[in-house]
Design an enzyme around this catalytic site. Structure first.
Site, mmCIF file in Angstrom:
data_model
loop_
_atom_site.group_PDB
_atom_site.id
_atom_site.type_symbol
_atom_site.label_atom_id
_atom_site.label_comp_id
_atom_site.label_asym_id
_atom_site.label_seq_id
_atom_site.Cartn_x
_atom_site.Cartn_y
_atom_site.Cartn_z
ATOM 1 C CD GLU A 1 -54.891 -35.604 48.506
ATOM 2 O OE1 GLU A 1 -55.633 -35.952 49.269
ATOM 3 O OE2 GLU A 1 -54.774 -34.399 47.580
ATOM 4 N N GLY B 1 -48.743 -36.590 43.824
ATOM 5 C CA GLY B 1 -47.887 -35.859 42.727
ATOM 6 C C GLY B 1 -46.425 -36.372 42.838
ATOM 7 C CB CYS C 1 -61.628 -40.914 12.809
ATOM 8 S SG CYS C 1 -62.130 -42.574 12.358
ATOM 9 C CD GLU C 2 -58.941 -36.136 17.788
ATOM 10 O OE1 GLU C 2 -57.954 -35.275 17.264
ATOM 11 O OE2 GLU C 2 -60.109 -36.053 17.574
ATOM 12 C CE1 TYR D 1 -52.530 -33.968 31.632
ATOM 13 C CE2 TYR D 1 -52.310 -36.421 31.537
ATOM 14 C CZ TYR D 1 -52.783 -35.268 32.021
ATOM 15 O OH TYR D 1 -53.837 -35.352 32.958
ATOM 16 N N GLY E 1 -51.343 -41.253 43.984
ATOM 17 C CA GLY E 1 -52.232 -42.232 43.030
ATOM 18 C C GLY E 1 -51.029 -42.881 42.543
ATOM 19 N NE ARG E 2 -48.429 -38.886 37.941
ATOM 20 C CZ ARG E 2 -49.052 -38.513 36.856
ATOM 21 N NH1 ARG E 2 -49.032 -39.327 35.750
ATOM 22 N NH2 ARG E 2 -50.061 -37.669 36.858
ATOM 23 N NE ARG F 1 -50.070 -39.882 32.661
ATOM 24 C CZ ARG F 1 -48.883 -39.769 32.199
ATOM 25 N NH1 ARG F 1 -48.243 -40.579 31.448
ATOM 26 N NH2 ARG F 1 -48.228 -38.662 32.505
HETATM 27 C C1 LIG Z 1 -54.882 -36.326 41.251
HETATM 28 C C2 LIG Z 1 -55.046 -36.392 42.800
HETATM 29 C C3 LIG Z 1 -54.041 -36.846 43.329
HETATM 30 C C4 LIG Z 1 -53.248 -37.844 42.913
HETATM 31 O O1 LIG Z 1 -52.315 -37.183 42.108
HETATM 32 P P1 LIG Z 1 -51.145 -38.465 41.581
HETATM 33 O O2 LIG Z 1 -50.130 -37.754 40.638
HETATM 34 O O3 LIG Z 1 -51.836 -39.701 41.044
HETATM 35 O O4 LIG Z 1 -49.995 -38.960 42.848
HETATM 36 C C5 LIG Z 1 -54.102 -36.458 44.811
HETATM 37 N N1 LIG Z 1 -54.781 -35.478 45.329
HETATM 38 C C6 LIG Z 1 -55.556 -34.614 44.563
HETATM 39 C C7 LIG Z 1 -56.520 -33.679 45.128
HETATM 40 C C8 LIG Z 1 -55.598 -35.083 43.148
HETATM 41 O O5 LIG Z 1 -56.436 -34.199 42.469
#
Ligand SMILES: *Cc1c(COP(=O)(O)O)cnc(C)c1O
Length: 411
Positions: free
Chosen positions: A270, A229, A339-340, A312, A272-273, A308
């Site tokens: 955990e 997050g 087509c959206e 969003y 990602g982003r 995205r």
């Molecule tokens: C999507 C997700 C993440 C990663 O979120 P980021 O915004 O990419 O850091 C981590 N944990 C869980 C459980 C998720 O669903």
């Protein structure tokens, strides 16, 4: 305002000579450096581990270069487990944080020895249908009205993830009775969060909860997973989260809250982003232009390459290659061919004068970009390329073909 690029026009031109647009281009050096910064920020916690949220960029080459930097994998589906397995991750290097899970998925995760992070105690029976209660088990907490969440992930009270405090306590108790001895605590309540204080509030909440669990059940939480997050500064004027400040803030709370209570858990994250987001670019070419009630720039990428903005209303900065220094002349909508009508990669965007053939670099698309791709309107997923630190380019996923598209149907 501008955003910097990790490659120059000549490098991009060299790549364009070889690969047709649209494609994703990832900057390996940037991804590695970001991962190292995160690890450094938490080096005070001996057991710290980052589990890359595979869903953000589920390309085996990306996940394996992160593995080389010490990352585990955070998975929530069978395919993500398979990616992790195929690149050699197993055991506690995999965190299985799923929701609405089947016994089949748990079986696969258990066979890999993954850490199971249960969304709800109801899933204990599903897990037991797949195998024995593992020694290590974790639960995902949803604070409900305690926290407000944010725009992307929504309000926790409305979120389908996790369980209440009461359920959490019941869950640990039942797992302990079934033989679990090693417990973890997890939550994920904010997404794309740029405010360090909000990220720290999550740590504080989980630390307090770990103490409550110890007091109520006598269970010492061994790892606290702060979730992902951490945000990306998508707009040029956004401030990025300083990982060192965030790590130091969590350290302070750890010393203040957990240590006096006799707890010294490992900290997990955990993300990602923040790891891959800023280091992936969608490269697209202008193929048409028109002026009706607005000015439209038609490109060869569309919402199915990057959902995205349509999903969003997200902002992705755009650089027109070779025109970086030029000032914006007008406001345009950058659109794809679906087509959206929400197939717009940018709305009312100030860009320099563009012409057909210009190359647009769409920034910060390295996470939840290609991954969210789809095939609506028969638009196929594009290739992914990796720009290596030595300047070489490797195709790490080829573009889909019509043959791929028709592989699952009969005529
Ligand atoms: C999507 C997700 C993440 C990663 O979120 P980021 O915004 O990419 O850091 C981590 N944990 C869980 C459980 C998720 O669903």
């Amino acid at each position: 305002m501008q955003k910097t690029l990790p490659f120059d026009s000549a490098t991009l031109q060299r790549i364009l000579d070889e690969y047709p647009t649209p494609f994703y281009l990832y900057d390996e050096a940037g991804i590695r450096e970001r991962m190292r910064d995160l690890v450094q920020a938490f080096s005070w916690n001996k057991g710290f581990r980052q589990y890359f949220a595979v869903k953000a960029t589920p390309n085996p080459r990306i996940v394996s270069l992160l593995r080389d930097e010490g990352s585990g994998a955070d998975c929530s589906s069978m395919a993500e487990l398979v990616i992790s397995e195929r690149i050699g991750l197993e055991g506690e290097s995999i965190m299985f944080t799923s929701n609405n899970t089947t016994a089949e998925e748990y079986k696969y995760a258990l066979d890999l020895g993954a850490i199971i992070n249960l969304d709800h105690p109801n899933l204990i029976d599903t897990l037991l249908a797949a195998g024995d209660m593992p020694k290590t088990i974790s639960f995902r907490y949803n604070p409900g009205p305690e926290r407000t969440g944010n725009a992307i992930i929504g309000n926790p009270q409305e979120a389908k993830f996790g369980c209440t405090r009461k359920q959490l306590l019941e869950g640990y108790k039942r797992c302990q009775e079934l033989g679990a001895t090693h417990f973890g605590l997890h939550t994920m309540v904010v997404s794309n969060e740029l405010g360090v204080q909000s990220l720290l509030d999550t740590a504080q909440m989980l630390f307090d909860l770990a103490i409550l669990i110890k007091d109520e059940l006598g269970i010492e939480i061994k790892f606290i997973n702060l979730g992902g997050g951490i945000g990306v500064g998508y707009r040029p004027e956004d401030d990025e989260v300083n990982l060192a400040d965030f790590g130091a803030g969590v350290h302070q709370l750890y010393e203040k809250v957990l240590v006096p209570a006799g707890l010294s858990p490992r900290i997990f994250m955990e993300n990602g982003r923040t790891i891959t987001g800023p280091f992936g670019f969608l490269i697209s070419r202008v193929i048409n232009q028109k002026q009706t009630y607005k000015d439209y720039v038609g490109v060869d990428a569309c919402m199915s390459n990057l959902m995205r903005p349509g999903m969003y209303g997200a902002y992705h900065h755009i650089t027109v290659m070779g025109k970086e220094g030029q000032s914006a002349t007008k406001s345009v909508d950058v659109v794809g061919a679906l087509c959206e009508n929400n197939d717009k990669l940018a709305i009312d965007r100030q860009l320099p004068e563009v012409v057909v053939g210009d190359v647009l670099v769409i920034h910060d698309a390295g996470a939840h970009g290609h991954a969210m791709g789809f095939q609506y309107n028969g638009r196929l997923r594009c290739a992914e390329l990796l720009l290596k630190p030595d300047g070489e380019v490797e195709q790490i996923r080829r573009a889909e073909t019509l043959e791929d598209y028709f592989a699952t149907v009969k005529f």
